[in-house]
Design an enzyme around this catalytic site. Structure first.
Site, PDB file in Angstrom:
ATOM      1  N   ASP A  71       0.825  -1.201   0.000  1.00  0.00           N
ATOM      2  CA  ASP A  71       0.000   0.000   0.000  1.00  0.00           C
ATOM      3  C   ASP A  71       0.860   1.253   0.000  1.00  0.00           C
ATOM      4  O   ASP A  71       1.941   1.282   0.585  1.00  0.00           O
ATOM      5  CB  ASP A  71      -0.920   0.016   1.220  1.00  0.00           C
ATOM      6  CG  ASP A  71      -1.990  -1.055   1.127  1.00  0.00           C
ATOM      7  OD1 ASP A  71      -2.376  -1.381  -0.002  1.00  0.00           O
ATOM      8  OD2 ASP A  71      -2.417  -1.562   2.168  1.00  0.00           O
ATOM      9  N   ARG A 125       7.510   2.038   9.221  1.00  0.00           N
ATOM     10  CA  ARG A 125       7.300   3.242   8.418  1.00  0.00           C
ATOM     11  C   ARG A 125       8.417   4.230   8.727  1.00  0.00           C
ATOM     12  O   ARG A 125       8.338   5.044   9.656  1.00  0.00           O
ATOM     13  CB  ARG A 125       5.918   3.835   8.685  1.00  0.00           C
ATOM     14  CG  ARG A 125       4.795   2.880   8.268  1.00  0.00           C
ATOM     15  CD  ARG A 125       3.416   3.470   8.484  1.00  0.00           C
ATOM     16  NE  ARG A 125       2.366   2.511   8.106  1.00  0.00           N
ATOM     17  CZ  ARG A 125       1.077   2.689   8.331  1.00  0.00           C
ATOM     18  NH1 ARG A 125       0.654   3.790   8.937  1.00  0.00           N
ATOM     19  NH2 ARG A 125       0.192   1.777   7.952  1.00  0.00           N
ATOM     20  N   GLN A 140      -1.322  -3.256  13.701  1.00  0.00           N
ATOM     21  CA  GLN A 140      -2.769  -3.091  13.603  1.00  0.00           C
ATOM     22  C   GLN A 140      -3.434  -4.409  13.245  1.00  0.00           C
ATOM     23  O   GLN A 140      -2.795  -5.332  12.755  1.00  0.00           O
ATOM     24  CB  GLN A 140      -3.133  -2.009  12.591  1.00  0.00           C
ATOM     25  CG  GLN A 140      -2.782  -2.316  11.146  1.00  0.00           C
ATOM     26  CD  GLN A 140      -3.101  -1.145  10.208  1.00  0.00           C
ATOM     27  OE1 GLN A 140      -2.961   0.016  10.562  1.00  0.00           O
ATOM     28  NE2 GLN A 140      -3.520  -1.465   9.005  1.00  0.00           N
ATOM     29  N   ASP A 260     -12.432   7.676   8.275  1.00  0.00           N
ATOM     30  CA  ASP A 260     -11.585   7.473   9.445  1.00  0.00           C
ATOM     31  C   ASP A 260     -12.427   7.544  10.709  1.00  0.00           C
ATOM     32  O   ASP A 260     -13.318   8.395  10.833  1.00  0.00           O
ATOM     33  CB  ASP A 260     -10.495   8.546   9.526  1.00  0.00           C
ATOM     34  CG  ASP A 260      -9.436   8.385   8.437  1.00  0.00           C
ATOM     35  OD1 ASP A 260      -9.368   7.307   7.819  1.00  0.00           O
ATOM     36  OD2 ASP A 260      -8.668   9.351   8.223  1.00  0.00           O
ATOM     37  N   GLU A 273      -7.003   9.083  15.823  1.00  0.00           N
ATOM     38  CA  GLU A 273      -7.520   8.157  14.810  1.00  0.00           C
ATOM     39  C   GLU A 273      -7.219   6.729  15.226  1.00  0.00           C
ATOM     40  O   GLU A 273      -6.064   6.357  15.398  1.00  0.00           O
ATOM     41  CB  GLU A 273      -6.886   8.445  13.454  1.00  0.00           C
ATOM     42  CG  GLU A 273      -7.380   7.523  12.347  1.00  0.00           C
ATOM     43  CD  GLU A 273      -6.577   7.643  11.061  1.00  0.00           C
ATOM     44  OE1 GLU A 273      -6.346   6.598  10.410  1.00  0.00           O
ATOM     45  OE2 GLU A 273      -6.180   8.783  10.720  1.00  0.00           O
ATOM     46  N   SER A 276      -8.880   3.367   9.966  1.00  0.00           N
ATOM     47  CA  SER A 276      -9.199   3.847   8.625  1.00  0.00           C
ATOM     48  C   SER A 276      -9.792   2.666   7.873  1.00  0.00           C
ATOM     49  O   SER A 276      -9.254   1.551   7.947  1.00  0.00           O
ATOM     50  CB  SER A 276      -7.943   4.349   7.921  1.00  0.00           C
ATOM     51  OG  SER A 276      -8.223   4.750   6.599  1.00  0.00           O
TER      52      SER A 276
END
Length: 359
Positions: A71, A125, A140, A260, A273, A276
């Site tokens: 992604d 990341r 996640q 979100d 958040e 998503s």
């Protein structure tokens, strides 16, 4: 001298983003903290799988580069890559998330509509800007459910959001029952608003300011239409063009079948958040969004070819932050209190002075 100045400037920028609540006290000791993290993860994934009829599957840590499976998130983040010796040094990429991989897996496992999968997703990341809620390490629950053409609606998206929110409420109840020093904070229900409606409500505010204002008011909010151009010509936030459908007109006449989920974090005094998610692109939405974003060359990639050939099921899916959920339910001020990662020395020192213990 130049390197020293650059380093000091980087430290200044870093610390300007760090929130240090006054009089912060961790409500759990080190042992309780670890046990509570375990409880949250066990409870929520059970509640989630029951609510959405998902079975657990094993997900990858990395995928081959150049297949269109990884992604792009906001479209600018660089994936961590490494060569594979036994494949002639072909490059592998550490995943950013598993949206496309999950859809391929639904096809491989012949999952019927109304059923789906979930998996533990672990990612690196490297371009993340580190602060209270952003880490180099991302964990996640990635989930995906097969749907029918008739279910590609805003109504069904809201149904799924409410089901996930119910799983969150059940988990919060279980944790607060186990640890009496914690109190429930989730609102009784989730409030839905489209990003364009939110922009019109606060026309002179930035997207982040709008999120804070609406979430502080409502407690728990799902913002619809993340990625589509709003009335001012700008999206609320960026999205890669080839997984969520953010351009199809919904029943309310506004574009977007994604969004979100935000909750109000009173420890930090800002929105957080947690998830998503969205109905995924079909052939028409994929072609439109690739064209609009100038990414039409992606039609030659493995994932995109399969989708355009009708070999992938229609689906809805998303990701729910494990560490963020733990941080929220355990009333933590920093995500580093619930996960092990790398943090700059200056951040560790500043946090320690305020009683924030980073693992």
């Amino acid at each position: 001298m130049c390197n020293f100045v650059t380093h000091k400037y980087s430290e200044f920028i870093l610390m300007s983003k760090l929130l240090l609540p006054e009089n912060y006290i961790s409500l759990l000791d080190v042992h309780q903290n670890e046990m509570a993290i375990k409880l949250i993860k066990e409870c929520f994934q059970q509640n989630l799988s029951t609510s959405l009829r998902l079975h657990r599957t094993t997900g990858p840590l990395f995928v081959l580069q150049g297949m269109g499976i990884n992604d792009d998130l906001n479209g600018v983040e660089r994936a961590v890559t490494f060569p594979i010796k036994d494949l002639g040094d072909k490059k592998a990429e550490v995943v950013h998330s598993l949206a496309k991989w999950k859809r391929l897996t639904l096809a491989d496992q012949h999952i019927l509509p109304g059923y789906g999968i979930y998996t533990d997703m672990n990612a690196i990341r490297a371009d993340e800007e580190l602060d209270n809620i952003h880490s180099l390490y991302v964990d996640q629950w990635d989930w995906e459910q097969t749907i029918t053409e008739e279910q590609r609606t805003l109504e069904y998206l809201k149904h799924i959001v409410k089901s996930i929110y119910k799983a969150l409420l059940q988990t919060e109840f279980n944790v607060c029952e186990q640890y009496s020093m914690l109190r429930p904070k989730l609102a009784g229900d989730v409030y839905f608003i489209h990003a364009e409606e939110l922009r019109q409500l606060y026309p002179n505010k930035t997207a982040k300011e709008r999120e804070n204002l609406i979430t502080r008011d409502k407690g728990s909010v799902f913002i619809i239409g993340i990625g589509c151009a709003l009335g001012d010509g700008k999206p609320h936030d960026l999205r890669a063009p080839d997984y969520d459908d953010y351009s199809t007109l919904a029943e309310n006449g506004l574009p977007g079948l994604n969004g979100d989920l935000l909750v109000w974090n009173d420890v930090l005094g800002q929105s957080l958040e947690l998830s998503s998610m969205g109905i995924r692109v079909d052939k028409a939405a994929l072609l439109h969004q690739l064209k609009e974003s100038g990414k039409e060359e992606r039609v030659q990639l493995f994932f995109h070819r399969k989708l355009l050939a009708g070999e992938l099921p229609l689906s809805i899916g998303g990701g729910i932050g494990q560490s963020r959920l733990c941080m929220y339910l355990l009333h933590k001020a920093h995500i580093g209190e619930v996960q092990a990662s790398i943090w700059p020395d200056v951040m560790r020192e500043q946090c320690a002075e305020k009683g924030i213990r980073l693992i």
